[in-house]
Scaffold this motif. Structure first.
Motif, mmCIF file in Angstrom:
data_model
loop_
_atom_site.group_PDB
_atom_site.id
_atom_site.type_symbol
_atom_site.label_atom_id
_atom_site.label_comp_id
_atom_site.label_asym_id
_atom_site.label_seq_id
_atom_site.Cartn_x
_atom_site.Cartn_y
_atom_site.Cartn_z
ATOM 1 N N HIS A 51 1.940 -96.939 -29.536
ATOM 2 C CA HIS A 51 1.419 -98.291 -29.695
ATOM 3 C C HIS A 51 -0.095 -98.259 -29.906
ATOM 4 O O HIS A 51 -0.762 -97.275 -29.600
ATOM 5 N N GLU A 52 -0.595 -99.360 -30.418
ATOM 6 C CA GLU A 52 -2.031 -99.569 -30.583
ATOM 7 C C GLU A 52 -2.398 -100.875 -29.895
ATOM 8 O O GLU A 52 -1.689 -101.870 -30.036
ATOM 9 N N ILE A 53 -3.484 -100.862 -29.141
ATOM 10 C CA ILE A 53 -3.942 -102.062 -28.439
ATOM 11 C C ILE A 53 -5.097 -102.684 -29.214
ATOM 12 O O ILE A 53 -6.037 -101.987 -29.615
ATOM 13 N N ARG A 54 -5.020 -103.969 -29.441
ATOM 14 C CA ARG A 54 -6.097 -104.685 -30.128
ATOM 15 C C ARG A 54 -6.515 -105.903 -29.308
ATOM 16 O O ARG A 54 -5.694 -106.505 -28.609
ATOM 17 N N ILE A 55 -7.788 -106.249 -29.415
ATOM 18 C CA ILE A 55 -8.320 -107.470 -28.819
ATOM 19 C C ILE A 55 -8.593 -108.468 -29.935
ATOM 20 O O ILE A 55 -9.331 -108.163 -30.882
ATOM 21 N N ASN A 56 -7.967 -109.631 -29.859
ATOM 22 C CA ASN A 56 -8.175 -110.695 -30.851
ATOM 23 C C ASN A 56 -7.864 -110.236 -32.269
ATOM 24 O O ASN A 56 -8.493 -110.681 -33.235
ATOM 25 N N GLY A 57 -6.879 -109.348 -32.413
ATOM 26 C CA GLY A 57 -6.499 -108.918 -33.749
ATOM 27 C C GLY A 57 -5.886 -110.044 -34.562
ATOM 28 O O GLY A 57 -6.161 -110.188 -35.752
ATOM 29 N N ASP A 58 -5.035 -110.843 -33.916
ATOM 30 C CA ASP A 58 -4.419 -112.000 -34.584
ATOM 31 C C ASP A 58 -4.049 -113.014 -33.513
ATOM 32 O O ASP A 58 -2.893 -113.125 -33.113
ATOM 33 N N PHE A 70 -15.267 -110.279 -21.983
ATOM 34 C CA PHE A 70 -13.914 -109.786 -22.236
ATOM 35 C C PHE A 70 -13.837 -108.932 -23.498
ATOM 36 O O PHE A 70 -13.005 -108.026 -23.596
ATOM 37 N N VAL A 71 -14.674 -109.205 -24.472
ATOM 38 C CA VAL A 71 -14.520 -108.625 -25.803
ATOM 39 C C VAL A 71 -15.175 -107.255 -25.947
ATOM 40 O O VAL A 71 -14.619 -106.342 -26.561
ATOM 41 N N THR A 72 -16.378 -107.096 -25.389
ATOM 42 C CA THR A 72 -17.132 -105.857 -25.599
ATOM 43 C C THR A 72 -16.480 -104.683 -24.873
ATOM 44 O O THR A 72 -15.999 -104.827 -23.750
ATOM 45 N N GLY A 73 -16.505 -103.523 -25.521
ATOM 46 C CA GLY A 73 -15.963 -102.319 -24.881
ATOM 47 C C GLY A 73 -14.831 -101.716 -25.675
ATOM 48 O O GLY A 73 -14.053 -102.409 -26.337
ATOM 49 N N GLU A 74 -14.731 -100.394 -25.613
ATOM 50 C CA GLU A 74 -13.680 -99.679 -26.313
ATOM 51 C C GLU A 74 -12.323 -99.877 -25.627
ATOM 52 O O GLU A 74 -12.247 -100.157 -24.430
ATOM 53 N N ILE A 75 -11.272 -99.727 -26.411
ATOM 54 C CA ILE A 75 -9.919 -99.731 -25.854
ATOM 55 C C ILE A 75 -9.679 -98.364 -25.213
ATOM 56 O O ILE A 75 -9.790 -97.333 -25.883
#
Length: 210
Positions: free
Chosen positions: A59-66, A191-196
């Motif tokens: 799996h791949e984790i995304r933040i605010n991808g869609d 919440f947004v800043t930072g690597e997965i």
């Protein structure tokens, strides 16, 4: 009445949140439960089966991808409180930077995810979905880890369900919730800043807090 992003944030800061009777309803009403579901950020339970699933790396984790697709997926069930006004409200709040999604993607497809509202150091979880086995649990594991590492102090789940309880969520009285909320609103978190992080890092940090 048009509910603006500022009005919606004011409601969350007061301890209330909107819902609708059904997908086809045009009305929105406000909830202020006597008891509130929360996730203690040191209490999320990663089972052995979930650990194995996360370590497979499929799996791949995304933040605010869609973000919009996550709301729509959460509404894809026979009964839902996500109607058109609710959807529009959260899309508007997303554009202001106060509503976010954490998504699980598999083979280029949206497999699961969760969305919610951020205010101060509080995250108000709204809804989650899963199209693949354990995808919503994977999303929650990464979400809790992100909230902890980013300095959030309150993860509000609104209501306590058997599923959430099995993962470590609890229920507290309204007065206790509002005290926690008041403290959470006194500080800020990003919440947004930072690597997965890698799955192994999420699992290790969770184990250190267990």
């Amino acid at each position: 009445m048009l509910i603006t992003p500022d009005m919606l944030l004011g409601a969350y800061a007061s301890g209330i949140f909107p819902m609708a009777e059904s997908r086809t309803s045009d009305e929105v009403f406000w909830m202020d439960p006597h008891h509130r579901g929360i996730f203690p950020l040191d209490g999320f339970h990663i089972s052995r089966s979930l650990r194995r699933r996360m370590l497979r790396g499929a799996h791949e984790i995304r933040i605010n991808g869609d973000f919009g697709a996550v709301i729509d997926a959460c509404a894809e069930r026979p009964e839902t409180w996500i109607n058109r006004p609710i959807r529009d409200m959260y899309l508007a709040l997303h554009r202001t930077g106060h509503a976010h999604s954490l998504e699980v993607w598999e083979d280029g497809m949206l497999a699961g995810g969760v969305y919610g509202v951020t205010l101060g150091t509080a995250f108000f979880g709204e809804s989650m979905f899963s199209r693949q086995r354990d995808a919503s649990k994977i999303a929650l594991a990464y979400l809790v880890d992100r909230l902890r590492t980013a300095g959030f102090t309150l993860f509000d789940t609104q209501f306590l369900t058997p599923h959430l309880a099995s993962l470590g969520a609890i229920e507290i009285p309204r007065a206790a919730y509002r005290r926690r909320l008041a403290r959470a609103l006194q500080r800020e978190a990003d919440f947004v800043t930072g690597e997965i992080p890698a799955a192994q890092d999420v699992i290790q940090r969770n184990s250190q807090r267990s």
